[in-house]
Design a protein around this motif. Structure first.
Motif, PDB file in Angstrom:
ATOM      1  N   UNK A 290       0.914  -1.269  -0.002  1.00  0.00           N
ATOM      2  CA  UNK A 290      -0.046  -0.010   0.037  1.00  0.00           C
ATOM      3  C   UNK A 290       0.916   1.393   0.052  1.00  0.00           C
ATOM      4  N   UNK A 291       2.178   1.041   0.741  1.00  0.00           N
ATOM      5  CA  UNK A 291       2.942   2.488   0.738  1.00  0.00           C
ATOM      6  C   UNK A 291       3.346   2.359  -0.733  1.00  0.00           C
ATOM      7  N   UNK A 292       3.952   1.544  -1.394  1.00  0.00           N
ATOM      8  CA  UNK A 292       4.351   1.664  -2.727  1.00  0.00           C
ATOM      9  C   UNK A 292       3.425   2.266  -3.715  1.00  0.00           C
ATOM     10  N   UNK A 293       2.100   1.796  -3.523  1.00  0.00           N
ATOM     11  CA  UNK A 293       0.854   2.305  -4.124  1.00  0.00           C
ATOM     12  C   UNK A 293       0.760   3.741  -4.027  1.00  0.00           C
ATOM     13  N   UNK A 294       0.868   4.150  -2.893  1.00  0.00           N
ATOM     14  CA  UNK A 294       0.843   5.455  -2.377  1.00  0.00           C
ATOM     15  C   UNK A 294       1.785   6.334  -3.072  1.00  0.00           C
ATOM     16  N   UNK A 295       3.119   5.804  -3.146  1.00  0.00           N
ATOM     17  CA  UNK A 295       4.186   6.749  -3.482  1.00  0.00           C
ATOM     18  C   UNK A 295       4.067   6.714  -4.997  1.00  0.00           C
TER      19      UNK A 295
END
Length: 94
Positions: A32-37
């Motif tokens: 989810x953090x990679x998707x957010x970035x």
């Protein structure tokens, strides 16, 4: 400096700290953090022409990351509320 160069430099400079910010806010969910970035930098690319007037690109990136994380958490919350597993043993039939 053109806007694409500015965004690319910001990506290289702030990627790790933005990722860690998102990772913390998303409670350790790396995907989810990679998707957010990815979303933050896609937004930046799509608004590249408007970013020339922004003096503090770091602040803009963090604000966009915060809003993106809030959207992800909102969607995750809807998903978790909608798909709560049913446990028939949790009901007392006496």
């Amino acid at each position: 400096m053109d806007s694409d160069t500015r965004i690319n430099e910001a990506f290289e400079r702030y990627y790790k700290v933005l990722f860690n910010f998102c990772l913390t806010k998303l409670e350790g969910d790396e995907q989810a953090a990679m998707d957010a970035i990815d979303t933050v930098f896609m937004i930046a690319k799509s608004k590249a022409d408007n970013l020339n007037g922004i003096k503090d690109i770091k602040q803009w990136l963090f604000s966009t990351a915060r809003n993106t994380v809030m959207n992800i958490r909102r969607v995750q919350g809807r998903y978790h509320r909608r798909f709560i597993p049913f446990d028939p043993g949790s009901f007392n039939t006496d």
